[in-house]
Design an enzyme around this catalytic site. Structure first.
Site, mmCIF file in Angstrom:
data_model
loop_
_atom_site.group_PDB
_atom_site.id
_atom_site.type_symbol
_atom_site.label_atom_id
_atom_site.label_comp_id
_atom_site.label_asym_id
_atom_site.label_seq_id
_atom_site.Cartn_x
_atom_site.Cartn_y
_atom_site.Cartn_z
ATOM 1 N N CYS A 118 11.764 0.300 -10.385
ATOM 2 C CA CYS A 118 11.115 1.453 -9.734
ATOM 3 C C CYS A 118 12.118 2.397 -9.067
ATOM 4 C CB CYS A 118 10.083 0.961 -8.725
ATOM 5 S SG CYS A 118 8.864 -0.119 -9.484
ATOM 6 N N HIS A 263 8.603 6.543 -4.138
ATOM 7 C CA HIS A 263 8.034 5.798 -5.265
ATOM 8 C C HIS A 263 6.589 5.441 -4.917
ATOM 9 C CE1 HIS A 263 7.107 2.812 -8.127
ATOM 10 N NE2 HIS A 263 7.285 1.799 -7.321
ATOM 11 N N ASN A 293 0.925 2.194 -9.601
ATOM 12 C CA ASN A 293 2.385 2.166 -9.594
ATOM 13 C C ASN A 293 2.879 2.256 -11.039
ATOM 14 O OD1 ASN A 293 5.061 1.363 -9.622
ATOM 15 N ND2 ASN A 293 4.803 -0.287 -8.141
HETATM 16 N N1 COA Z 1 -8.445 -8.700 -4.700
HETATM 17 C C1 COA Z 1 -8.965 -9.444 -3.709
HETATM 18 N N2 COA Z 1 -8.230 -10.301 -2.983
HETATM 19 C C2 COA Z 1 -6.925 -10.393 -3.283
HETATM 20 C C3 COA Z 1 -6.325 -9.643 -4.307
HETATM 21 C C4 COA Z 1 -7.138 -8.779 -5.031
HETATM 22 N N3 COA Z 1 -6.674 -8.000 -6.032
HETATM 23 N N4 COA Z 1 -5.009 -9.941 -4.362
HETATM 24 C C5 COA Z 1 -4.776 -10.850 -3.404
HETATM 25 N N5 COA Z 1 -5.932 -11.117 -2.762
HETATM 26 C C6 COA Z 1 -6.168 -12.042 -1.636
HETATM 27 C C7 COA Z 1 -5.112 -13.095 -1.543
HETATM 28 O O1 COA Z 1 -5.401 -14.192 -2.380
HETATM 29 C C8 COA Z 1 -5.211 -13.458 -0.076
HETATM 30 O O2 COA Z 1 -6.284 -14.320 0.105
HETATM 31 P P1 COA Z 1 -6.202 -15.536 1.175
HETATM 32 O O3 COA Z 1 -6.008 -14.856 2.509
HETATM 33 O O4 COA Z 1 -7.509 -16.206 1.009
HETATM 34 O O5 COA Z 1 -5.040 -16.360 0.754
HETATM 35 C C9 COA Z 1 -5.561 -12.147 0.602
HETATM 36 O O6 COA Z 1 -6.107 -11.308 -0.429
HETATM 37 C C10 COA Z 1 -4.379 -11.439 1.209
HETATM 38 O O7 COA Z 1 -3.351 -11.416 0.251
HETATM 39 P P2 COA Z 1 -1.955 -10.824 0.563
HETATM 40 O O8 COA Z 1 -1.048 -10.988 -0.619
HETATM 41 O O9 COA Z 1 -1.508 -11.366 1.895
HETATM 42 O O10 COA Z 1 -2.348 -9.286 0.744
HETATM 43 P P3 COA Z 1 -1.489 -8.107 1.274
HETATM 44 O O11 COA Z 1 -2.124 -7.484 2.426
HETATM 45 O O12 COA Z 1 -0.019 -8.479 1.395
HETATM 46 O O13 COA Z 1 -1.608 -7.059 0.080
HETATM 47 C C11 COA Z 1 -0.320 -6.224 -1.740
HETATM 48 C C12 COA Z 1 -1.131 -7.390 -1.202
HETATM 49 C C13 COA Z 1 0.232 -6.607 -3.106
HETATM 50 C C14 COA Z 1 -1.236 -5.016 -1.890
HETATM 51 C C15 COA Z 1 0.826 -5.891 -0.747
HETATM 52 O O14 COA Z 1 1.507 -7.065 -0.401
HETATM 53 C C16 COA Z 1 1.791 -4.891 -1.283
HETATM 54 O O15 COA Z 1 1.464 -3.742 -1.520
HETATM 55 N N6 COA Z 1 3.071 -5.290 -1.489
HETATM 56 C C17 COA Z 1 4.072 -4.417 -2.017
HETATM 57 C C18 COA Z 1 3.865 -4.323 -3.477
HETATM 58 C C19 COA Z 1 4.674 -3.267 -4.110
HETATM 59 O O16 COA Z 1 4.713 -2.172 -3.629
HETATM 60 N N7 COA Z 1 5.285 -3.604 -5.219
HETATM 61 C C20 COA Z 1 5.999 -2.701 -6.023
HETATM 62 C C21 COA Z 1 7.296 -2.349 -5.454
HETATM 63 S S1 COA Z 1 8.134 -1.470 -6.675
#
Ligand code: COA
Length: 338
Positions: A118, A263, A293
């Site tokens: 990215c 990004h 993304n």
């Molecule tokens: N729908 C519903 N629930 C979901 C889910 C989805 N698509 N994906 C994960 N969950 C659940 C998880 O299982 C977890 O459940 P639990 O509490 O029972 O274990 C809960 O939601 C929280 O998950 P978590 O991973 O802690 O969520 P988060 O707030 O960190 O959000 C992202 C997840 C991926 C949106 C976030 O971490 C993020 O944006 N990270 C950066 C990603 C990124 O930008 N990547 C590219 C960089 S180039």
């Protein structure tokens, strides 16, 4: 980094292309256990574009974006000296840039891929600027294109909701030093955290009838893996530092920039970075609600749309930052010259 340059480099025009097929959050919730509400609240994404048939590919998207950028620059493909294709999802491990060169008829151009996930578009713009600012080339096409739908595990709700396919292109041209529009940059890599976001290659045990002669291990690339929490923390902590270092080296205060173009990974990341720099949210360029993304394509697609919407005006300063797998991250400060 303060640049010592022989010539100026500036972005002349942009273009972008996305597949026709849109997948909305509701449709994804029929594939994995998720909901529109969860995806919108955690990411800001409402829909994404995905390649739908064998006729569409990274080459057709990258070529379409390139042709639009060349048209907007009123430039013949034969005038292009170099094509840099930022991608991590080529259709050939040896690279896809040469196929784009052939498809758009830029037969005088050298063409190569640049792989930096990215951050690929930011790194490619900076690479292109070096060739122009040291006097080697005059016209460079930089394309950011990715089709991560090919590498997603569509049963993994933590990643499949995030990504989309697309391509964006910019034509960068030489100009006088006074008209230079690529003002400075700041880049970083931390390979020790590479495992946080990866499309890993895994070797299989091969039971070959020739194994007593040749000990060859072969394997294949796996699905995209991401530790979302760690990547989130990395982005909101490191990107503001990179931006501040870059702006400080140029004697520009954050409040004096017109646009923050990050990004397009997650709406929450865009706002958290802006908050840390005390940049008001009306300066954030964001279109990830429509595309998710798109990796190396996200910045040039958003730039192209902001120009089409006539947001960006002559002499505006745009702070552009990429971040992602590697881990890699960095900033380039652009002044719009048209
Ligand atoms: N729908 C519903 N629930 C979901 C889910 C989805 N698509 N994906 C994960 N969950 C659940 C998880 O299982 C977890 O459940 P639990 O509490 O029972 O274990 C809960 O939601 C929280 O998950 P978590 O991973 O802690 O969520 P988060 O707030 O960190 O959000 C992202 C997840 C991926 C949106 C976030 O971490 C993020 O944006 N990270 C950066 C990603 C990124 O930008 N990547 C590219 C960089 S180039």
């Amino acid at each position: 980094m303060v640049l010592s340059i022989l010539k100026g480099a500036r972005i002349l025009a942009t273009g972008s292309a996305v597949p026709d097929l849109s997948i909305k959050n509701e449709e994804l919730s029929q594939i994995v256990n998720t909901s529109n509400e969860w995806i919108v609240n955690r990411t800001g994404i409402q829909e994404r574009r995905i390649l739908k048939n064998k006729e569409e590919s990274i080459i057709t998207l990258a070529s379409s974006a390139s042709i639009k950028a060349l048209k907007n620059a009123s430039m013949n493909p034969l005038d292009i000296d170099l094509i840099i294709l930022a991608t991590s999802s080529p259709n050939d491990l040896f690279g896809s840039a040469a196929q784009v060169q052939a498809k758009i008829g830029a037969k005088k151009a050298v063409a190569f891929d640049l792989t930096a996930a990215c951050s690929g578009f930011v790194l490619s713009v900076i690479t292109a600027a070096q060739f122009i600012q040291n006097g080697s080339y005059n016209n460079i096409l930089v394309v950011g294109a990715d089709v991560l739908s090919k590498w997603i595990d569509w049963s993994d709700r933590s990643t499949c909701i995030l990504f989309g396919d697309g391509a964006g292109a910019v034509v960068i041209q030489s100009c006088s030093k006074e008209e230079n529009g690529i003002l400075g940059f700041q880049l970083n890599t931390n390979g020790k955290e590479a495992q946080q976001l990866s499309i890993p290659y895994k070797e299989n045990d091969i039971d070959s009838k020739h194994s007593h002669l040749l000990h060859i291990n072969q394997g294949r690339f796996q699905h995209l893996y991401m530790n979302g929490k760690e990547v989130y923390k990395f982005a909101v902590s490191q990107v503001p530092i990179s931006i501040l270092k870059c702006l400080t080296s140029l004697n520009i205060l954050p409040e004096n920039i017109q646009w923050l173009l990050l990004h397009q990974a997650n709406e929450r990341i865009l706002h958290a970075v802006a908050n840390r720099l005390s940049i008001t949210s009306n300066k954030i360029i964001s279109n990830l609600n429509k595309y998710g993304n798109t990796s190396a394509a996200s910045i040039p697609i958003a730039l192209d749309e902001a120009l089409k919407d006539k947001k960006i005006k002559k002499d505006d300063i745009i702070v552009v930052s990429g971040f992602g797998a590697g881990l890699t991250w960095g900033t380039v400060v652009i002044q719009w010259k048209y």
